[in-house]
Design an enzyme around this catalytic site. Structure first.
Site, mmCIF file in Angstrom:
data_model
loop_
_atom_site.group_PDB
_atom_site.id
_atom_site.type_symbol
_atom_site.label_atom_id
_atom_site.label_comp_id
_atom_site.label_asym_id
_atom_site.label_seq_id
_atom_site.Cartn_x
_atom_site.Cartn_y
_atom_site.Cartn_z
ATOM 1 N N LYS A 33 -61.185 78.276 43.224
ATOM 2 C CA LYS A 33 -61.670 78.982 42.037
ATOM 3 C C LYS A 33 -60.967 78.471 40.785
ATOM 4 O O LYS A 33 -61.614 78.143 39.786
ATOM 5 C CB LYS A 33 -61.443 80.497 42.213
ATOM 6 N N ARG A 103 -57.495 87.712 40.322
ATOM 7 C CA ARG A 103 -58.209 87.400 41.559
ATOM 8 C C ARG A 103 -57.483 86.350 42.371
ATOM 9 O O ARG A 103 -56.841 85.463 41.824
ATOM 10 C CB ARG A 103 -59.600 86.823 41.250
ATOM 11 N N MET A 114 -59.339 88.565 50.534
ATOM 12 C CA MET A 114 -58.108 88.888 49.793
ATOM 13 C C MET A 114 -58.443 89.828 48.631
ATOM 14 O O MET A 114 -59.583 90.201 48.452
ATOM 15 C CB MET A 114 -57.448 87.615 49.309
ATOM 16 N N ARG A 359 -68.656 76.787 42.912
ATOM 17 C CA ARG A 359 -68.052 76.116 44.067
ATOM 18 C C ARG A 359 -69.185 75.553 44.905
ATOM 19 O O ARG A 359 -70.340 75.958 44.753
ATOM 20 C CB ARG A 359 -67.220 77.095 44.886
ATOM 21 N N HIS A 475 -72.183 90.939 51.318
ATOM 22 C CA HIS A 475 -71.087 90.521 52.188
ATOM 23 C C HIS A 475 -71.626 90.100 53.554
ATOM 24 O O HIS A 475 -71.305 89.036 54.081
ATOM 25 C CB HIS A 475 -70.095 91.674 52.349
ATOM 26 N N SER A 784 -59.853 58.292 82.424
ATOM 27 C CA SER A 784 -60.519 59.352 81.678
ATOM 28 C C SER A 784 -59.493 60.471 81.515
ATOM 29 O O SER A 784 -58.933 60.950 82.502
ATOM 30 C CB SER A 784 -61.743 59.840 82.438
ATOM 31 N N CYS A 851 -62.590 63.525 78.885
ATOM 32 C CA CYS A 851 -63.645 64.385 79.432
ATOM 33 C C CYS A 851 -63.237 65.850 79.494
ATOM 34 O O CYS A 851 -63.972 66.677 80.012
ATOM 35 C CB CYS A 851 -64.085 63.893 80.801
ATOM 36 N N TYR A 871 -64.894 56.233 74.548
ATOM 37 C CA TYR A 871 -65.910 57.288 74.475
ATOM 38 C C TYR A 871 -65.276 58.664 74.588
ATOM 39 O O TYR A 871 -64.135 58.813 75.006
ATOM 40 C CB TYR A 871 -66.964 57.105 75.579
#
Ligand code: PEP
Ligand code: MG
Length: 895
Positions: A33, A103, A114, A359, A475, A784, A851, A871
């Site tokens: 902000k 704020r 908050m 934002r 909200h 793996s 994996c 991978y």
């Protein structure tokens, strides 16, 4: 250069009057902000001036027993003095008072988590000044009572119900129902009672000194960083506790100064669908919190928006055409400037526009894809930027079923399509109950009049959310979209009796526990469970995934052992199977009998017949899977779990099994007892089964090779076969199993007179295996990483029992993330790094993959990219998430 030419301060950054000390790139220091307020000020946009106290001051606050850096008080005093100069009002001045908002503002937004205090600076004297300045005594007193209520609740910790009761008493006395019916004298009486109540409760009067008020509010905002809901939200969104929040002190502007004043929120594109059209809501004569609190249902910003929703109340475009025109210009400028969809808060004070926040807007996954793909097409961003912008985890929202368009729908009520997706569950009316039932594994839909930040646990536990009040930016709507939960908000026709735990609409009543379905894409609440369909993976999704596939290096495979899972994996773009857990092929009710018979056999000869039956099953399953995978690699892991997992345990189960299979109940019971281990996860499992009962692994290798030969014989592409031995600890163990594997494979190929290629590898899931990877690599052609077991054995924390105590570790910030979900880079990651290095030293072309569950976790995938694994393999539904995360990891390494 500081905003007004004054010396740069350490902890405070000013903005306003067309200048700013900070800018948008300083989010770490100023919070999102604060950084964006600075940026907007410097762009010359109408931003009420103010200043930001940095997140570093917050860090200092927590590192020093909640005390401030010594110079902070002086810097705040200076900043207030500059603010007074800029605005031409004075803080605490009885005739011309400056009022401020205080704020929170962390690096990433944590909506409603908050604290905030508005109208700060009002007291018994300045309220008269505000009345004079505004020419509206009623407004001034209304603002004062709001301030007393908010400050007492947020800063002094007093219960807000107390104030609501006082207000209700006054309304009863005056026989009115609406706040708007109270005149200035009525508010004067309310204010007097509020102050009296505060004094009684806290044993001291409501603070009149504006400076004391200011420091009280600063303290409260910093403290709110550690409140329970903020902690919960951080855990849910992986926000580190160390970041801290900034505090923004900004001169007040009033959207509640009559009919030419208003307050609202806007998105430069639709946050639910991504459509490129200004979208938002506003309320005439209201303060900012009224819009998000969902207490009044707001009006549409644009005429088109109003018409689409079928609303009557004038849109801002119609009601305030001039200021709307200015506003549209500003928001277009902001989207161009930030090159992303913006979420904007604004206020109109007596016809003058003020920007309070901008934002990057939170959006559904569907909207995120559309916006990224369209912005790339518009040339605003590149394809790679589009790829980098999508949160991989959010794709989950798109990969789940939606309501079958052809299914019959019994509509109970209709509201706003606040967050897309569909969910079925039991109606519940209380967040605590939603959490309890959710933890017990029940699907629930949370039905509330409206939600507040206190409901966050319940919303998280619920599959979907319904609210009777509130708009698309309430909200409930914002939080549900952030969490990826379907939500229907503003269902005005819903009559909720939270105490009686029922809701009704259109003459029908639903009770707690009744099953309902919600469609967050259409805004419908439906009776019962409704047929769902699999998602279509086309359009923007396919386009973006295509771009991602172009840039990633890591291959993505899936863990699958059924035909259905293998098909899903391919549909989601898996490039092979990284883990076939063969034991899963035997848990089926009809098949488990053969395994039990094998376990009960007294000797190898006795194990022969059941093993032959298991061979049949294993082979036919693998033929099907190889066929589906069509020439892609398939890693088949040989039997892994301790054998007792296949046996019944309770007396009733044993008897039922004995009856069904003709096996001897006493023998079954005895065998289960014999096989019981104190610590089965570290016991007779994994390749240890292959060492002590080689015939089991021999059967499995035979099944694999026979299946591969059968598939090749049918003319289908030859599978890339990888035979994997689990829980290897030693080089000698691997060598023994390699010899076994090669011997059986050769034998089968000789029998059939045909060849098929295969490789043999080790699962690295024990610390010793990682440390001695060089030993293993002498005979293993691939590794793996089984990071589920590797995490378990590295920490010495049981993966099956960790949930009981990990919560306490997370609460105390000893663990930031559950190490079974996101790889512990420092410890487990280090073992992987070592294993990769030592394995490659012995066998430079060794193939490396992962994996464990971590193979589908974006942060863990970034690590796999860094270590250069070949991978990752994850559950089929996570494959697209892994593809995108792998692309982002590759892009991150380029910069
Ligand atoms: C592992 O341990 O990470 C693994 C993939 O194997 P399993 O979960 O079957 O133990
Ligand atoms: Mg394992």
């Amino acid at each position: 250069m500081a905003a007004d030419g004054a010396a740069r301060m350490n902890w405070v950054y000013a903005f306003g009057g067309g200048q700013a000390d900070g800018n948008a790139s300083m989010k770490d220091l100023l919070g999102g902000k604060g950084a964006n307020l600075a940026e907007m000020s410097a762009l010359g946009l109408p931003v009420p001036p103010g200043f930001t106290i940095t997140t570093e001051a917050c860090t200092h606050f927590y590192a020093n027993e909640r005390s401030y850096p010594p110079s902070l008080a002086e810097e705040v005093t200076q900043a207030m003095a500059r603010l007074e100069q800029l605005i031409g009002k004075r803080f605490g001045d009885a005739d011309n008072p400056l009022l401020v908002s205080v704020r929170s503002g962390a690096r990433t937004s944590m909506p409603g988590m908050m604290d905030t205090v508005l109208n700060l600076g009002l007291n018994d004297r300045t309220v008269d000044g505000l009345a004079k300045l505004s020419g509206d005594r009623r407004f001034a007193l209304d603002s004062y009572r709001r301030f007393i209520q908010m400050y007492s609740n947020v800063v002094l910790g007093l219960d807000h119900h107390m104030f609501e009761e006082i207000l209700d008493d006054h309304k009863d006395r005056l026989a009115v129902t609406l706040d708007t019916a109270l005149d200035a004298d009525a508010w004067t009486a309310v204010v007097a009672d509020y102050k009296q109540a505060v004094e009684t409760e806290r044993g001291a009067p409501f603070p009149q000194d504006p400076h004391e008020q200011l420091w009280g509010a600063i303290d409260a905002v910093f403290s709110s960083w550690m409140n329970e809901r903020a902690k919960f939200y951080r855990r849910m969104h992986d926000i580190p506790e160390a970041w801290g929040t900034a505090v923004n002190v900004q001169s007040m502007v009033f959207g509640n100064m009559g009919e030419t004043s208003a307050t609202g929120v806007a998105f430069t594109r639709n946050p639910s669908t991504g459509e490129a059209r200004l979208y938002g809501e506003f309320l005439v004569n209201a303060q900012g919190e009224d819009v998000v609190a969902g207490i009044r249902t707001p009006q549409a910003l644009t005429k088109a928006g109003r018409e689409e929703m079928g609303e009557k109340a004038a849109s801002m475009e119609e009601a305030m055409p001039e200021v709307f025109g200015q506003f549209r210009g500003v928001v277009e400028q902001l989207e161009r400037h930030y090159r992303d969809m913006q979420d904007i808060e604004f206020t109109v004070e007596q016809g003058a526009l003020y920007m309070l926040q901008t934002r990057s807007g939170k959006r559904t996954a569907k909207a995120a894809l559309k916006i990224a793909v369209e912005m790339a097409a518009e040339g605003v961003i590149s394809q790679n930027e589009a790829v980098a912008r999508i949160d991989p985890a959010s794709l989950d929202q798109l990969l789940h079923p939606t309501i079958d368009p052809d299914a019959p729908r019994e509509i109970i009520a209709t509201g706003l399509p606040a967050s897309p997706g569909a969910a079925t569950g039991k109606a519940v009316f209380d967040s605590g109950e939603a959490e309890r039932l959710g933890q017990a594994g029940e699907a629930v839909i949370l039905v509330r009049e409206e939600t507040s930040p206190e409901d966050i646990h319940g919303m998280h536990a619920a599959r979907g959310i319904v609210t009777a009040r509130g708009g698309m930016t309430s909200h409930a709507a914002v939080v549900a979209r952030g969490m990826g939960r379907p939500c229907v908000s503003g269902v005005g026709e819903l009559l909720i009796d939270a105490k009686g735990r029922t809701f009704s609409a259109r003459g029908r009543t639903i009770r707690a526990g009744d099953i309902i379905t919600i469609d967050g894409s259409s805004g419908e609440i439906l009776a019962g469970a409704v047929q769902m369909v699999e998602p279509e993976l086309t359009g923007d999704f396919a386009t973006l995934m295509g771009w991602a596939d172009q840039v990633r290096r890591l291959r993505v495979r899936a863990n699958a052992e059924t035909a259905l899972a293998a098909r899903t994996a391919r549909r989601f773009g898996a490039e092979g199977i990284g883990l076939v857990r063969t034991e899963h092929m035997f848990f089926d009710a009809e098949r488990i009998a053969a395994v039990r018979e094998m376990i009960l056999a007294d000797d190898e000869a006795g194990r022969g017949p059941p093993l032959a039956r298991m061979l049949e099953m294993q082979r036919s399953d693998l033929v099907e899977i190889f066929g589906i995978m069509h020439g892609l690699p398939v890693t088949i892991r040989l039997l892994d779990p301790p054998l007792h997992e296949f046996l019944p345990h309770s007396r009733e189960d044993v008897e039922a099994v004995a009856k069904a299979t003709g096996l001897d109940a006493g023998k079954l019971m005895q065998r289960a007892r014999d096989l019981a281990e104190t610590n089965p996860m570290l016991g007779h499992r994994g390749c240890r089964l292959g060492v002590s009962y080689p015939e089991i692994y021999e059967m499995q290798v035979r099944a694999i090779i026979e299946a591969a030969l059968a598939v090749t014989a049918s003319g289908a592409p030859a599978p890339i076969v990888e035979i994997m031995h689990p829980l290897i600890a030693k080089g000698e163990e691997m060598r023994f199993l390699r010899i076994l594997t090669d011997r059986v494979a050769r034998h089968v190929m000789e029998e059939q007179g045909r060849e098929v290629a295969y490789s043999v590898g080790a699962m690295v899931e024990l610390p010793r295996a990682a440390l001695c990877a060089g030993e293993l690599a002498e005979t293993a052609e691939f590794f793996s990483f089984g990071t589920n077991d590797l995490t378990q054995t590295t920490f010495g924390i049981s993966r099956d029992d960790s949930a009981r105590f990990l919560g306490a570790y997370m609460d105390k910030a000893i663990f930031e993330k559950d190490p079974f979900v996101s790889l512990d880079i420092d410890g487990v990651g280090e073992l992987i790094r070592i294993a990769a290095e030592r394995g490659r030293a012995v066998r430079p072309d060794i193939k490396l993959g992962i994996c464990g569950e971590h193979g589908g976790d974006p942060a863990s995938i970034a690590f796999c990219e860094e270590v250069g694994l070949d991978y990752v393999s994850c559950s089929p539904y996570r494959t697209p998430i892994a593809r995108l995360a792998a692309a982002q990891a590759a892009l991150a390494r380029r910069t």
